[in-house]
Write an enzyme that holds these catalytic residues in place. Structure first.
Site: not given
Length: 361
Positions: A222, A157
């Site tokens: 993230k 990701s």
């Protein structure tokens, strides 16, 4: 499964302690100058049962640790419990065992038997381990709880910035000091900023038919796109992001990347872009032929949203291959573990590499 391994380990350590308390201590108390060398040896180090219990305990730790890593178990809590247990063992040893053990050691030394003298030089199993390791565990708890925490990239990701198999150092004191285990902030240093790559705890959703995990949280990584009080808007069709009314800078680096094994995109072409946020630049991926993700997103295309106080909006750098704030909503500041600051190793097919070492941008 994790609880099963934990119960087995607790059962072994309890059995070791009870054996030492009721059998081992009795041997020490009963040791006299009339005792044989073998009896004195058993008084210090036990017999076959003692050996099996101690090494059964060690063997039970392996699956517990492996499963704990796999399930992202609360390592800080495990370390605290282990350190506390070692401290308790040290106190019990001082009160109930030390004088008797010293007496047995003296009896062995006085006999000047080289074969048995070596047994008087150190203590037995579980007590010695507990007393030896708990100071080390306390140091590890302080370092891991207040300063740095290791993290391994589990998914693609954050490509191309971070790859599967990267091992990171997470700086936990950049934003402040928090108590280990409970996470309560005791000193506030800095607020997380847009563009920071952060590690945070996310409540784990359990879907129908999915085996329950060891705890309610997963550890995610993230990039912060919008901070408390910021507004943001996402255009899923053009894959553009607007923060406080301004488009994040985005420039194409290459559109000829046809395959990246960690993306798992087959031959679906992906574009490599440079994105600018808060005066910093980093690389991102966009998949040219991938269906837009607006349909299942919490935040819909073209609508402006405001980030509430104490919350952050985050996204992965692999924009069309990341489960992030678009789908899990805002993240709480209290759930932020720290700032991902450095890649110290990459592991692929069990082969370590240090070619990717460096600061994370």
């Amino acid at each position: 499964m994790f609880s099963t391994f934990a119960i087995i380990t607790v059962a072994f350590i309890t059995a070791c302690f009870l054996e030492a308390l009721f059998i081992g201590r009795k041997r020490m108390v009963n040791a006299t100058s009339e005792s044989s060398n073998d009896d004195l040896k058993k008084a210090l180090h036990g017999d076959v049962i003692t050996f099996l219990l101690h090494y059964g305990f060690i063997a039970s730790l392996a699956p517990l640790i492996i499963y704990a890593i796999k399930e992202s178990a609360n390592f800080e809590l495990m370390l605290v419990i282990a350190a506390f247990s070692g401290m308790v063992l040290a106190i019990i040893d001082k009160i109930l065992f030390k004088d008797h053990r010293t007496n047995v050691q003296t009896l062995i030394v006085e006999r000047k038997n080289e074969e048995y003298s070596k047994y008087a030089e150190h203590e037995s199993g579980i007590m010695e381990w507990g007393k030896s390791f708990y100071p080390i565990l306390i140091i590890v708890i302080c370092l891991r709880g207040f300063m740095f925490e290791p993290f391994q990239i589990p998914s693609g990701s954050m490509l191309p910035t971070l790859r599967i198999g990267d091992f990171l150092v997470v700086n936990k004191f950049t934003y402040g000091l928090r108590l280990p285990v409970v996470g309560t902030e005791i000193v506030d240093f800095n607020d997380p900023e847009k563009g920071d790559v952060i590690v945070f705890k996310k409540y784990r959703d359990t879907y129908e038919g999915q085996e329950p995990r060891s705890n309610g949280y997963e550890t995610w990584i993230k990039r912060i796109i919008a901070s408390p009080g910021d507004t943001f808007k996402i255009d899923y069709a053009s894959r553009l992001i607007y923060v406080n009314g301004e488009q994040l800078g985005k420039s194409l680096i290459s559109e000829n990347i046809e395959y990246d094994v960690q993306v798992g995109n087959g031959r679906d072409p992906i574009g490599l872009y440079q994105e600018d946020i808060n005066g910093m630049s980093h690389a991102i991926y966009n998949h040219f032929n991938k269906v837009t993700l607006d349909g299942r997103a919490v935040f819909k295309s073209g609508i402006t949203y405001e980030v509430p106080e104490g919350k952050y909006f985050v996204m992965g750098d692999n924009r069309d291959g990341s489960e992030d704030g678009r789908f899990i909503n805002f993240i709480d500041e209290d759930n932020i573990v720290g700032k991902a600051s450095y890649v110290w190793m990459h592991l692929e097919k069990l082969k370590p590499s240090f070619s990717r070492n460096g600061s994370i941008k």
